[in-house]
Design a protein around this motif. Structure first.
Motif, mmCIF file in Angstrom:
data_model
loop_
_atom_site.group_PDB
_atom_site.id
_atom_site.type_symbol
_atom_site.label_atom_id
_atom_site.label_comp_id
_atom_site.label_asym_id
_atom_site.label_seq_id
_atom_site.Cartn_x
_atom_site.Cartn_y
_atom_site.Cartn_z
ATOM 1 N N ALA A 42 33.324 90.514 -13.857
ATOM 2 C CA ALA A 42 34.392 89.486 -13.065
ATOM 3 C C ALA A 42 33.882 88.294 -13.738
ATOM 4 N N LYS A 43 32.433 87.898 -13.447
ATOM 5 C CA LYS A 43 31.965 86.454 -13.957
ATOM 6 C C LYS A 43 32.234 86.406 -15.379
ATOM 7 N N GLN A 51 42.047 85.483 -15.586
ATOM 8 C CA GLN A 51 42.208 85.587 -14.109
ATOM 9 C C GLN A 51 41.862 86.720 -13.566
ATOM 10 N N ILE A 52 41.032 86.715 -12.462
ATOM 11 C CA ILE A 52 40.208 87.808 -11.812
ATOM 12 C C ILE A 52 40.794 88.045 -10.511
ATOM 13 N N GLU A 53 41.097 89.229 -10.165
ATOM 14 C CA GLU A 53 41.484 89.740 -8.968
ATOM 15 C C GLU A 53 40.455 90.665 -8.425
ATOM 16 N N ARG A 70 43.202 89.572 -15.925
ATOM 17 C CA ARG A 70 44.518 89.127 -16.437
ATOM 18 C C ARG A 70 44.224 88.137 -17.225
ATOM 19 N N ASP A 71 44.993 88.132 -18.451
ATOM 20 C CA ASP A 71 44.737 86.990 -19.189
ATOM 21 C C ASP A 71 45.493 85.391 -18.964
ATOM 22 N N GLU A 72 46.397 85.584 -17.964
ATOM 23 C CA GLU A 72 46.808 84.479 -17.581
ATOM 24 C C GLU A 72 46.620 84.501 -15.987
#
Length: 72
Positions: A42-43, A51-53, A70-72
């Protein structure tokens, strides 16, 4: 990808995975090692502008159970 809501347990897998081209599953206990790997992925991804969830363990929110990149 389930959550405890005021209306009971809800499954968000279908909506969370919309627009995802690739899915990778890391199996293992939800304690240290898997969480460590997921936090580092994630980092790294966030540093690359993704974009990280993050999904956390229901037993201890300091442990990651999953991430969506995600890319966006």
């Amino acid at each position: 990808m389930r959550a405890a809501t005021s209306m009971g347990i809800k499954n968000f897998a279908e909506s969370n995975l919309q627009g995802i081209d690739n899915l990778y599953i890391i199996k293992g206990k939800s304690k240290f090692l898997k969480s460590y790997v997921l936090k580092n992925i994630a980092k790294f991804s966030e540093e690359k502008g993704k974009q990280i969830e993050c999904g956390v363990s229901p037993f201890d929110i300091s442990y990651y159970d999953g991430i969506i990149i995600r890319d966006e």
